[in-house]
Design a protein around this motif. Structure first.
Motif, PDB file in Angstrom:
ATOM      1  N   SER A  78      -8.844  29.139  32.018  1.00  0.00           N
ATOM      2  CA  SER A  78      -7.981  28.160  32.923  1.00  0.00           C
ATOM      3  C   SER A  78      -8.926  27.962  34.611  1.00  0.00           C
ATOM      4  N   LYS A  79      -9.545  29.108  34.947  1.00  0.00           N
ATOM      5  CA  LYS A  79      -9.908  29.286  36.118  1.00  0.00           C
ATOM      6  C   LYS A  79     -11.499  29.414  36.438  1.00  0.00           C
ATOM      7  N   PHE A  80     -12.125  29.770  34.929  1.00  0.00           N
ATOM      8  CA  PHE A  80     -13.519  30.097  34.935  1.00  0.00           C
ATOM      9  C   PHE A  80     -14.044  29.606  33.580  1.00  0.00           C
ATOM     10  N   ILE A  81     -15.328  29.442  33.576  1.00  0.00           N
ATOM     11  CA  ILE A  81     -16.001  29.549  32.232  1.00  0.00           C
ATOM     12  C   ILE A  81     -17.371  30.662  32.315  1.00  0.00           C
ATOM     13  N   GLN A  82     -17.472  31.168  31.106  1.00  0.00           N
ATOM     14  CA  GLN A  82     -18.401  32.136  30.872  1.00  0.00           C
ATOM     15  C   GLN A  82     -19.816  31.407  29.917  1.00  0.00           C
ATOM     16  N   VAL A  83     -20.824  31.551  30.426  1.00  0.00           N
ATOM     17  CA  VAL A  83     -21.738  31.019  29.679  1.00  0.00           C
ATOM     18  C   VAL A  83     -22.896  31.900  29.466  1.00  0.00           C
ATOM     19  N   CYS A  84     -23.492  31.869  28.097  1.00  0.00           N
ATOM     20  CA  CYS A  84     -24.431  32.602  27.559  1.00  0.00           C
ATOM     21  C   CYS A  84     -25.377  31.720  27.023  1.00  0.00           C
TER      22      CYS A  84
END
Length: 87
Positions: free
Chosen positions: A17-23
């Protein structure tokens, strides 16, 4: 361990909801000709400008491997948190 590469890069996005994690993982050929896999990870907030920054970050890492029109990625989401990322 041997790694079988199917595509020259992979992008995975986990949405919250408040962030995304990208790899981002991609092939890299060194000066000695040895091919290795490089991995980059970064977290971004879900504010619109930060989502755009995430796209620029991914494309910057991939260079000529992808462009904005052909970028492939895998996204994981619970609920509807993926919708702003897809737009």
């Amino acid at each position: 361990m041997d790694v079988q590469v199917i595509r020259p890069y992979g992008v995975g996005i986990d949405t919250h909801s408040k962030f995304i994690q990208v790899c981002v993982m991609h092939q890299h050929t060194g000066a000695d000709g040895v091919v290795s896999i490089r991995q980059h990870e970064k977290e971004f907030s879900t504010h619109w400008q930060d989502l755009l920054a995430a796209k620029r970050w991914v494309l910057g890492i991939l260079g000529s491997l992808a462009d904005a029109d052909t970028l492939r990625y895998c996204i994981e989401s619970t609920a509807t948190y993926h919708l702003p990322v897809l737009k």
